[in-house]
Scaffold this active site. Structure first.
Site, PDB file in Angstrom:
ATOM      1  N   GLY A 127      11.508 -21.319   8.244  1.00  0.00           N
ATOM      2  CA  GLY A 127      10.159 -20.936   8.891  1.00  0.00           C
ATOM      3  C   GLY A 127      10.044 -19.606   9.405  1.00  0.00           C
ATOM      4  O   GLY A 127      11.057 -19.023   9.680  1.00  0.00           O
ATOM      5  N   HIS A 180       0.960  -1.014   0.022  1.00  0.00           N
ATOM      6  CA  HIS A 180      -0.065  -0.022   0.151  1.00  0.00           C
ATOM      7  C   HIS A 180       0.911   1.152   0.046  1.00  0.00           C
ATOM      8  O   HIS A 180       1.978   1.096   0.538  1.00  0.00           O
ATOM      9  CB  HIS A 180      -0.876  -0.070   1.257  1.00  0.00           C
ATOM     10  CG  HIS A 180      -1.749  -1.149   1.328  1.00  0.00           C
ATOM     11  ND1 HIS A 180      -3.097  -1.021   0.935  1.00  0.00           N
ATOM     12  CD2 HIS A 180      -1.710  -2.444   1.963  1.00  0.00           C
ATOM     13  CE1 HIS A 180      -3.744  -2.117   0.938  1.00  0.00           C
ATOM     14  NE2 HIS A 180      -2.816  -3.053   1.796  1.00  0.00           N
ATOM     15  N   ARG A 232      20.525 -10.007   5.788  1.00  0.00           N
ATOM     16  CA  ARG A 232      21.863  -9.522   5.299  1.00  0.00           C
ATOM     17  C   ARG A 232      22.458 -10.909   4.830  1.00  0.00           C
ATOM     18  O   ARG A 232      22.215 -12.074   5.400  1.00  0.00           O
ATOM     19  CB  ARG A 232      22.527  -8.975   6.323  1.00  0.00           C
ATOM     20  CG  ARG A 232      21.884  -7.422   6.756  1.00  0.00           C
ATOM     21  CD  ARG A 232      22.690  -6.800   7.728  1.00  0.00           C
ATOM     22  NE  ARG A 232      22.264  -5.336   7.851  1.00  0.00           N
ATOM     23  CZ  ARG A 232      21.383  -5.082   8.863  1.00  0.00           C
ATOM     24  NH1 ARG A 232      20.863  -6.080   9.256  1.00  0.00           N
ATOM     25  NH2 ARG A 232      21.064  -3.947   9.077  1.00  0.00           N
ATOM     26  N   THR A 236      14.005  -7.849   2.341  1.00  0.00           N
ATOM     27  CA  THR A 236      13.537  -6.660   1.791  1.00  0.00           C
ATOM     28  C   THR A 236      14.586  -6.462   0.608  1.00  0.00           C
ATOM     29  O   THR A 236      14.083  -5.326  -0.356  1.00  0.00           O
ATOM     30  CB  THR A 236      13.940  -5.363   2.728  1.00  0.00           C
ATOM     31  OG1 THR A 236      15.393  -5.324   2.936  1.00  0.00           O
ATOM     32  CG2 THR A 236      13.375  -5.569   4.161  1.00  0.00           C
ATOM     33  N   LYS A 237      15.524  -7.116   0.135  1.00  0.00           N
ATOM     34  CA  LYS A 237      16.420  -6.834  -1.073  1.00  0.00           C
ATOM     35  C   LYS A 237      16.609  -8.148  -1.847  1.00  0.00           C
ATOM     36  O   LYS A 237      16.726  -9.230  -0.784  1.00  0.00           O
ATOM     37  CB  LYS A 237      17.665  -6.165  -0.609  1.00  0.00           C
ATOM     38  CG  LYS A 237      17.643  -4.806  -0.102  1.00  0.00           C
ATOM     39  CD  LYS A 237      18.882  -4.145   0.353  1.00  0.00           C
ATOM     40  CE  LYS A 237      18.800  -2.920   1.077  1.00  0.00           C
ATOM     41  NZ  LYS A 237      19.966  -2.331   1.478  1.00  0.00           N
TER      42      LYS A 237
END
Length: 211
Positions: free
Chosen positions: A162, A133, A200, A185-186
């Site tokens: 998991g 969103h 990371r 996220t990357k």
């Protein structure tokens, strides 16, 4: 030129309004289909595959039934194995390769395509969010505002631990491992271990498998 429908905007990765009759009906169709899958109980492998194909709207016909139940099950050895319960928004944007195992409580927000490569394994409680969103609350505007999304691509031979969450637009390269509880996220390069929130790189995987 005709104006794009909200479904067409969604599939193009543009801002779209999800609470329209067409998309509400599409989500309801998927919900009814995955509910049937989740509640199937003790049924032959053929029936589970058939019910899963309903979820993702795969119209490919099943092979002819064999009289021997064991031999008939063997016909579906390469089909993905999805442990119930599983949830998806639309289903038709979920593309899964061969020999994939998805453990229980997987959630797929498939506003855009979620692609999972062959031989990839999921732990329980994995969430794949290809929809999101706007951050600006004035634009977001509750259920009346627009949504958006970006595809998620998971390569072949990956292991997703998991309680992992994968965010929109992420690509996870072939042969990689995502540690349990991570938020990805990357993009993850091929043959790497990542972990953490945000995830990371921990190390490169030494393997004889070729990229």
């Amino acid at each position: 030129m005709a104006e794009l429908t909200e479904r067409e905007k969604m599939l193009r990765g543009e801002l779209f309004v999800s609470f329209t009759p067409d998309l509400i009906a599409a989500r309801n169709r998927c919900k009814y289909a995955y509910t049937r899958y989740n509640n199937a109980g003790e049924v032959p492998r053929r029936r589970l595959v058939e019910l899963w194909k309903d979820v993702i709207e795969d119209k490919t016909p099943l092979p002819p039934r064999l009289d021997d139940p064991v031999a008939d099950d063997e016909l579906f050895k390469d089909e993905p194995w999805i442990e119930p319960p599983v949830k998806a928004d639309y289903g038709f944007n979920v593309i899964i390769g061969k020999n994939v195992f998805i453990n229980s409580n997987c959630v797929m927000i498939d506003s855009l395509p979620i692609t999972i490569g062959s031989r990839t394994l999921f732990g329980p409680n994995v969430s794949l969010f290809a929809g999101t969103h706007p951050v600006d609350p004035a634009v977001r505007n509750g259920m009346e505002g627009p949504e958006m999304g970006a595809p998620i691509t998971i390569g072949e031979d990956c292991w997703i631990g998991g309680n992992v969450t994968i965010l929109p637009g992420v690509t996870i390269g072939k042969g990689s491992t995502v540690g349990a509880g991570s938020v990805v996220t990357k993009d993850v390069p091929p043959f790497h271990v990542v972990a953490g929130n945000p995830a990371r790189i921990i190390r490169k995987i030494e393997t004889t498998m070729k990229e």
